[in-house]
Design a protein around this motif. Structure first.
Motif, PDB file in Angstrom:
ATOM      1  N   GLN A 250     109.836  73.174  49.687  1.00  0.00           N
ATOM      2  CA  GLN A 250     110.355  73.878  48.783  1.00  0.00           C
ATOM      3  C   GLN A 250     110.473  73.175  47.467  1.00  0.00           C
ATOM      4  O   GLN A 250     110.197  73.679  46.410  1.00  0.00           O
ATOM      5  N   ILE A 251     110.543  71.946  47.583  1.00  0.00           N
ATOM      6  CA  ILE A 251     110.923  70.905  46.167  1.00  0.00           C
ATOM      7  C   ILE A 251     109.583  70.670  45.730  1.00  0.00           C
ATOM      8  O   ILE A 251     109.343  70.779  44.748  1.00  0.00           O
ATOM      9  N   GLN A 252     108.341  70.634  46.647  1.00  0.00           N
ATOM     10  CA  GLN A 252     107.055  70.640  46.226  1.00  0.00           C
ATOM     11  C   GLN A 252     106.693  71.774  45.235  1.00  0.00           C
ATOM     12  O   GLN A 252     106.128  71.935  44.164  1.00  0.00           O
ATOM     13  N   ASP A 253     106.890  72.824  45.996  1.00  0.00           N
ATOM     14  CA  ASP A 253     106.762  74.139  45.251  1.00  0.00           C
ATOM     15  C   ASP A 253     107.374  74.439  43.861  1.00  0.00           C
ATOM     16  O   ASP A 253     107.023  74.692  43.042  1.00  0.00           O
ATOM     17  N   MET A 254     108.845  74.016  44.118  1.00  0.00           N
ATOM     18  CA  MET A 254     109.828  73.974  42.673  1.00  0.00           C
ATOM     19  C   MET A 254     108.942  73.099  41.572  1.00  0.00           C
ATOM     20  O   MET A 254     109.251  73.323  40.359  1.00  0.00           O
ATOM     21  N   MET A 255     108.627  71.774  42.089  1.00  0.00           N
ATOM     22  CA  MET A 255     108.121  70.946  41.211  1.00  0.00           C
ATOM     23  C   MET A 255     106.757  71.418  40.566  1.00  0.00           C
ATOM     24  O   MET A 255     106.633  71.293  39.215  1.00  0.00           O
ATOM     25  N   ALA A 256     106.080  71.958  41.296  1.00  0.00           N
ATOM     26  CA  ALA A 256     104.757  72.942  40.894  1.00  0.00           C
ATOM     27  C   ALA A 256     105.238  73.951  39.701  1.00  0.00           C
ATOM     28  O   ALA A 256     104.512  74.053  38.537  1.00  0.00           O
ATOM     29  N   LEU A 257     106.025  74.709  40.114  1.00  0.00           N
ATOM     30  CA  LEU A 257     106.692  75.902  39.238  1.00  0.00           C
ATOM     31  C   LEU A 257     107.336  75.244  37.982  1.00  0.00           C
ATOM     32  O   LEU A 257     106.814  75.893  36.837  1.00  0.00           O
ATOM     33  N   ARG A 258     108.121  74.289  38.013  1.00  0.00           N
ATOM     34  CA  ARG A 258     108.580  73.554  36.862  1.00  0.00           C
ATOM     35  C   ARG A 258     107.496  73.159  35.983  1.00  0.00           C
ATOM     36  O   ARG A 258     107.484  73.356  34.924  1.00  0.00           O
ATOM     37  N   GLN A 259     106.264  72.523  36.485  1.00  0.00           N
ATOM     38  CA  GLN A 259     105.234  71.767  35.720  1.00  0.00           C
ATOM     39  C   GLN A 259     104.435  73.229  35.046  1.00  0.00           C
ATOM     40  O   GLN A 259     104.141  73.035  33.819  1.00  0.00           O
ATOM     41  N   GLN A 260     104.302  74.385  35.607  1.00  0.00           N
ATOM     42  CA  GLN A 260     103.799  75.423  35.098  1.00  0.00           C
ATOM     43  C   GLN A 260     104.411  75.875  33.941  1.00  0.00           C
ATOM     44  O   GLN A 260     104.152  76.415  32.909  1.00  0.00           O
ATOM     45  N   LEU A 261     105.780  75.940  34.156  1.00  0.00           N
ATOM     46  CA  LEU A 261     106.871  76.644  33.153  1.00  0.00           C
ATOM     47  C   LEU A 261     106.985  75.405  31.968  1.00  0.00           C
ATOM     48  O   LEU A 261     106.764  76.192  30.807  1.00  0.00           O
ATOM     49  N   CYS A 262     106.841  74.231  32.301  1.00  0.00           N
ATOM     50  CA  CYS A 262     106.846  73.367  31.100  1.00  0.00           C
ATOM     51  C   CYS A 262     105.400  73.524  30.339  1.00  0.00           C
ATOM     52  O   CYS A 262     105.599  73.349  29.110  1.00  0.00           O
ATOM     53  N   GLU A 263     104.334  73.566  30.958  1.00  0.00           N
ATOM     54  CA  GLU A 263     103.182  73.767  30.381  1.00  0.00           C
ATOM     55  C   GLU A 263     102.993  75.070  29.211  1.00  0.00           C
ATOM     56  O   GLU A 263     102.735  75.129  28.226  1.00  0.00           O
ATOM     57  N   THR A 264     103.511  76.140  30.098  1.00  0.00           N
ATOM     58  CA  THR A 264     103.513  77.511  29.040  1.00  0.00           C
ATOM     59  C   THR A 264     104.519  77.320  27.777  1.00  0.00           C
ATOM     60  O   THR A 264     104.103  77.586  26.907  1.00  0.00           O
ATOM     61  N   LEU A 265     105.449  76.546  28.128  1.00  0.00           N
ATOM     62  CA  LEU A 265     106.546  76.381  26.832  1.00  0.00           C
ATOM     63  C   LEU A 265     105.895  75.518  26.086  1.00  0.00           C
ATOM     64  O   LEU A 265     106.325  75.632  24.715  1.00  0.00           O
ATOM     65  N   GLN A 266     105.319  74.543  26.394  1.00  0.00           N
ATOM     66  CA  GLN A 266     104.873  73.480  25.466  1.00  0.00           C
ATOM     67  C   GLN A 266     103.917  74.113  24.543  1.00  0.00           C
ATOM     68  O   GLN A 266     103.807  73.791  23.389  1.00  0.00           O
ATOM     69  N   ASN A 267     103.107  75.369  24.748  1.00  0.00           N
ATOM     70  CA  ASN A 267     101.973  75.928  24.064  1.00  0.00           C
ATOM     71  C   ASN A 267     102.714  77.142  23.291  1.00  0.00           C
ATOM     72  O   ASN A 267     101.969  77.923  22.888  1.00  0.00           O
ATOM     73  N   TRP A 268     103.719  77.378  23.599  1.00  0.00           N
ATOM     74  CA  TRP A 268     104.523  78.604  22.880  1.00  0.00           C
ATOM     75  C   TRP A 268     104.413  78.819  21.439  1.00  0.00           C
ATOM     76  O   TRP A 268     104.843  77.709  20.688  1.00  0.00           O
ATOM     77  N   ASP A 269     103.941  79.981  21.264  1.00  0.00           N
ATOM     78  CA  ASP A 269     104.006  80.380  19.609  1.00  0.00           C
ATOM     79  C   ASP A 269     105.374  81.073  19.336  1.00  0.00           C
ATOM     80  O   ASP A 269     105.695  82.139  20.050  1.00  0.00           O
ATOM     81  N   GLU A 270     106.001  80.556  18.432  1.00  0.00           N
ATOM     82  CA  GLU A 270     107.455  81.035  18.111  1.00  0.00           C
ATOM     83  C   GLU A 270     107.249  82.239  17.381  1.00  0.00           C
ATOM     84  O   GLU A 270     108.131  82.986  17.526  1.00  0.00           O
ATOM     85  N   THR A 271     106.168  82.445  16.633  1.00  0.00           N
ATOM     86  CA  THR A 271     105.869  83.564  15.959  1.00  0.00           C
ATOM     87  C   THR A 271     104.691  84.349  16.158  1.00  0.00           C
ATOM     88  O   THR A 271     103.778  84.362  15.314  1.00  0.00           O
ATOM     89  N   PRO A 272     104.424  84.748  17.472  1.00  0.00           N
ATOM     90  CA  PRO A 272     103.303  85.453  17.917  1.00  0.00           C
ATOM     91  C   PRO A 272     102.953  86.766  17.000  1.00  0.00           C
ATOM     92  O   PRO A 272     103.666  87.270  16.219  1.00  0.00           O
ATOM     93  N   ILE A 273     101.622  87.013  16.828  1.00  0.00           N
ATOM     94  CA  ILE A 273     101.154  88.201  15.962  1.00  0.00           C
ATOM     95  C   ILE A 273     101.050  89.177  17.145  1.00  0.00           C
ATOM     96  O   ILE A 273     100.385  89.148  18.091  1.00  0.00           O
TER      97      ILE A 273
END
Length: 129
Positions: free
Chosen positions: A94-117
């Motif tokens: 479960q920890i491994q799965d949560m760490m993978a999910l955390r990584q996905q979330l961080c990558e998604t947020l890293q490329n987040w456009d604050e003012t999308p069109i």
């Protein structure tokens, strides 16, 4: 002792004690002339043991299996050790799965456009696949 006294001494609600009796975690107690359940002091230790195993993540079914071993006059320690080791393995996965999910979330947020069109038929451009 009556169920209220057992509840007070074990810090387990009366409703839970009745449920544990119903599913076989607690032996059926004797009853007095007034048909009140009479529990022995050993039931306090049994309830505390049940609660401890629940805190360690064991299900009521797993706890019941251990108590059945104990009720036969045997120590359930080896069985408990195996169950606890299995829970550690499950938690590690479960920890491994949560760490993978955390990584996905961080990558998604890293490329987040604050003012999308706004785009037709796109609910959120930041989450397009």
């Amino acid at each position: 002792m009556k169920i209220g006294q057992l509840s007070a001494k074990s810090h387990v609600p009366i409703k839970t004690i009745r449920y544990y009796e119903e599913i076989g975690l607690l032996p059926t107690p004797d009853r007095n002339e007034g048909n009140f359940r009479l529990f022995s002091p050993e039931n306090i230790a049994r309830l505390l043991f049940i609660k401890r195993l629940q805190l360690l993540g064991l299900s009521l079914q797993e706890i019941k299996e251990c108590l059945m071993v104990s009720d036969r006059g045997e120590l359930p320690c080896a069985d408990l050790q195996a169950k606890l080791k299995q829970h550690v393995e499950t938690i590690d996965l479960q920890i491994q799965d949560m760490m993978a999910l955390r990584q996905q979330l961080c990558e998604t947020l890293q490329n987040w456009d604050e003012t999308p069109i706004p785009q037709a038929n796109i609910i959120c451009p930041n989450l397009q696949v």
